[in-house]
Design a protein around this motif. Structure first.
Motif, PDB file in Angstrom:
ATOM      1  N   ASP A   6      37.014   8.525  70.370  1.00 15.47           N
ATOM      2  CA  ASP A   6      36.345   8.756  71.029  1.00 15.47           C
ATOM      3  C   ASP A   6      36.186   7.934  72.776  1.00 15.47           C
ATOM      4  O   ASP A   6      36.580   6.905  72.480  1.00 15.47           O
ATOM      5  CB  ASP A   6      35.559   9.363  71.111  1.00 15.47           C
ATOM      6  CG  ASP A   6      35.494  10.901  70.062  1.00 15.47           C
ATOM      7  OD1 ASP A   6      35.888  11.657  70.349  1.00 15.47           O
ATOM      8  OD2 ASP A   6      35.218  10.369  69.243  1.00 15.47           O
ATOM      9  N   PHE A   8      35.685   8.438  76.782  1.00 16.02           N
ATOM     10  CA  PHE A   8      34.946   8.993  78.004  1.00 16.02           C
ATOM     11  C   PHE A   8      34.952   8.260  79.032  1.00 16.02           C
ATOM     12  O   PHE A   8      34.854   7.489  79.035  1.00 16.02           O
ATOM     13  CB  PHE A   8      33.554   9.259  77.651  1.00 16.02           C
ATOM     14  CG  PHE A   8      32.959  10.169  76.569  1.00 16.02           C
ATOM     15  CD1 PHE A   8      32.460  11.876  77.024  1.00 16.02           C
ATOM     16  CD2 PHE A   8      33.457  10.099  75.056  1.00 16.02           C
ATOM     17  CE1 PHE A   8      32.093  12.630  75.767  1.00 16.02           C
ATOM     18  CE2 PHE A   8      32.863  10.666  74.365  1.00 16.02           C
ATOM     19  CZ  PHE A   8      32.006  12.479  74.830  1.00 16.02           C
ATOM     20  N   ASP A  28      22.833  10.062  77.838  1.00 17.11           N
ATOM     21  CA  ASP A  28      23.323  11.308  78.034  1.00 17.11           C
ATOM     22  C   ASP A  28      25.013  11.629  76.749  1.00 17.11           C
ATOM     23  O   ASP A  28      24.855  12.120  75.694  1.00 17.11           O
ATOM     24  CB  ASP A  28      23.770  11.261  79.244  1.00 17.11           C
ATOM     25  CG  ASP A  28      24.324  13.093  78.977  1.00 17.11           C
ATOM     26  OD1 ASP A  28      23.476  13.867  78.363  1.00 17.11           O
ATOM     27  OD2 ASP A  28      25.134  13.662  79.518  1.00 17.11           O
ATOM     28  N   ILE A  29      25.809  10.808  76.593  1.00 15.35           N
ATOM     29  CA  ILE A  29      26.983  11.338  76.320  1.00 15.35           C
ATOM     30  C   ILE A  29      26.326  10.312  74.750  1.00 15.35           C
ATOM     31  O   ILE A  29      26.889  11.051  73.779  1.00 15.35           O
ATOM     32  CB  ILE A  29      27.960  10.293  76.095  1.00 15.35           C
ATOM     33  CG1 ILE A  29      28.302  10.645  77.872  1.00 15.35           C
ATOM     34  CG2 ILE A  29      29.062  10.352  75.029  1.00 15.35           C
ATOM     35  CD1 ILE A  29      29.709  10.247  78.659  1.00 15.35           C
ATOM     36  N   THR A  32      24.183  13.587  73.341  1.00 18.40           N
ATOM     37  CA  THR A  32      24.788  15.097  73.444  1.00 18.40           C
ATOM     38  C   THR A  32      25.807  14.571  72.372  1.00 18.40           C
ATOM     39  O   THR A  32      26.077  15.893  71.666  1.00 18.40           O
ATOM     40  CB  THR A  32      24.902  15.338  74.739  1.00 18.40           C
ATOM     41  OG1 THR A  32      25.937  14.232  74.951  1.00 18.40           O
ATOM     42  CG2 THR A  32      23.658  15.324  75.360  1.00 18.40           C
ATOM     43  N   TYR A  33      26.601  14.064  71.986  1.00 19.01           N
ATOM     44  CA  TYR A  33      27.627  14.175  71.107  1.00 19.01           C
ATOM     45  C   TYR A  33      27.967  13.087  70.974  1.00 19.01           C
ATOM     46  O   TYR A  33      27.938  13.624  69.478  1.00 19.01           O
ATOM     47  CB  TYR A  33      29.131  13.566  72.414  1.00 19.01           C
ATOM     48  CG  TYR A  33      30.597  13.634  72.012  1.00 19.01           C
ATOM     49  CD1 TYR A  33      30.787  15.094  71.382  1.00 19.01           C
ATOM     50  CD2 TYR A  33      31.350  12.866  71.232  1.00 19.01           C
ATOM     51  CE1 TYR A  33      32.149  14.756  71.286  1.00 19.01           C
ATOM     52  CE2 TYR A  33      32.384  12.667  70.711  1.00 19.01           C
ATOM     53  CZ  TYR A  33      32.925  13.663  70.539  1.00 19.01           C
ATOM     54  OH  TYR A  33      33.797  13.756  69.959  1.00 19.01           O
ATOM     55  N   GLN A  34      27.678  11.960  70.641  1.00 23.29           N
ATOM     56  CA  GLN A  34      27.876  10.434  69.894  1.00 23.29           C
ATOM     57  C   GLN A  34      26.821  10.180  68.393  1.00 23.29           C
ATOM     58  O   GLN A  34      28.040  10.234  67.687  1.00 23.29           O
ATOM     59  CB  GLN A  34      27.642   9.225  70.321  1.00 23.29           C
ATOM     60  CG  GLN A  34      28.539   8.059  69.256  1.00 23.29           C
ATOM     61  CD  GLN A  34      28.046   5.928  70.064  1.00 23.29           C
ATOM     62  OE1 GLN A  34      27.522   7.102  71.302  1.00 23.29           O
ATOM     63  NE2 GLN A  34      29.305   5.718  69.948  1.00 23.29           N
ATOM     64  N   ARG A  36      25.990  13.125  66.730  1.00 25.00           N
ATOM     65  CA  ARG A  36      26.815  14.574  65.896  1.00 25.00           C
ATOM     66  C   ARG A  36      27.224  13.782  64.959  1.00 25.00           C
ATOM     67  O   ARG A  36      27.946  14.740  64.137  1.00 25.00           O
ATOM     68  CB  ARG A  36      26.372  15.504  66.559  1.00 25.00           C
ATOM     69  CG  ARG A  36      26.273  16.047  67.610  1.00 25.00           C
ATOM     70  CD  ARG A  36      26.629  17.801  67.784  1.00 25.00           C
ATOM     71  NE  ARG A  36      26.748  17.022  69.711  1.00 25.00           N
ATOM     72  CZ  ARG A  36      27.481  18.594  70.350  1.00 25.00           C
ATOM     73  NH1 ARG A  36      27.657  19.570  69.198  1.00 25.00           N
ATOM     74  NH2 ARG A  36      27.437  17.643  71.771  1.00 25.00           N
ATOM     75  N   LEU A  37      28.441  12.877  66.058  1.00 24.64           N
ATOM     76  CA  LEU A  37      28.956  12.157  64.675  1.00 24.64           C
ATOM     77  C   LEU A  37      29.705  11.389  63.410  1.00 24.64           C
ATOM     78  O   LEU A  37      28.326  10.717  62.752  1.00 24.64           O
ATOM     79  CB  LEU A  37      29.853  10.923  65.662  1.00 24.64           C
ATOM     80  CG  LEU A  37      30.779  11.220  66.647  1.00 24.64           C
ATOM     81  CD1 LEU A  37      31.702  10.190  67.351  1.00 24.64           C
ATOM     82  CD2 LEU A  37      31.897  12.403  66.455  1.00 24.64           C
ATOM     83  N   ARG A  43      32.607   6.821  64.775  1.00 30.64           N
ATOM     84  CA  ARG A  43      31.215   6.162  65.671  1.00 30.64           C
ATOM     85  C   ARG A  43      31.348   5.111  66.568  1.00 30.64           C
ATOM     86  O   ARG A  43      30.549   4.999  67.242  1.00 30.64           O
ATOM     87  CB  ARG A  43      30.012   6.814  65.106  1.00 30.64           C
ATOM     88  CG  ARG A  43      27.949   6.449  65.605  1.00 30.64           C
ATOM     89  CD  ARG A  43      26.986   6.616  64.004  1.00 30.64           C
ATOM     90  NE  ARG A  43      27.531   7.839  63.502  1.00 30.64           N
ATOM     91  CZ  ARG A  43      27.204   7.403  62.336  1.00 30.64           C
ATOM     92  NH1 ARG A  43      26.158   6.794  61.904  1.00 30.64           N
ATOM     93  NH2 ARG A  43      27.376   8.262  61.143  1.00 30.64           N
TER      94      ARG A  43
END
Length: 109
Positions: A6, A8, A28-29, A32-34, A36-37, A43
């Motif tokens: 990933d 960003f 924040d990243i 909100t995103y990482q 969930r991996l 990750r």
């Protein structure tokens, strides 16, 4: 292998904004995103590029602090001029993440 890397890339910002906001952007990243991996490879192969307008005024100690921070991602600070007019994902992958190039550089040390 079936995993992804990933990347960003932030909006362009000033050095002053970077100094204040880099941790908030990282957090924040990560939240909100990482988080969930589920794949460990994904990750831990996570890149965050901070795009800076006035990179010439970036102090070495701030650059070092950000790029050597190990929480959540590999962080790289780049100049907005460096990516102007380029296919940004393709350019960043080729310049910073190309494993063949990384291997080549390691072999030639």
């Amino acid at each position: 292998v079936g995993s992804t890397v990933d990347i960003f890339v932030t909006e362009s910002m000033s050095v002053a904004e970077l100094a204040v906001e880099w941790k908030m952007i990282r957090d924040d990243i990560a939240l909100t995103y990482q988080r969930r991996l589920t794949d460990d490879f994904e990750r831990w192969n996570f890149y965050l590029f901070y795009v800076v307008e006035d990179i010439e005024s970036l102090k070495r100690n701030l650059k070092f602090k950000i790029e050597h921070n190990t929480l959540s991602s590999r962080k790289i600070i780049i100049s907005v001029k460096e990516i102007e007019g380029k296919d940004i994902p393709e350019y960043l992958i080729h310049k910073y993440l190309d494993t063949a190039k990384i291997y080549h550089n390691l072999v030639n040390i």
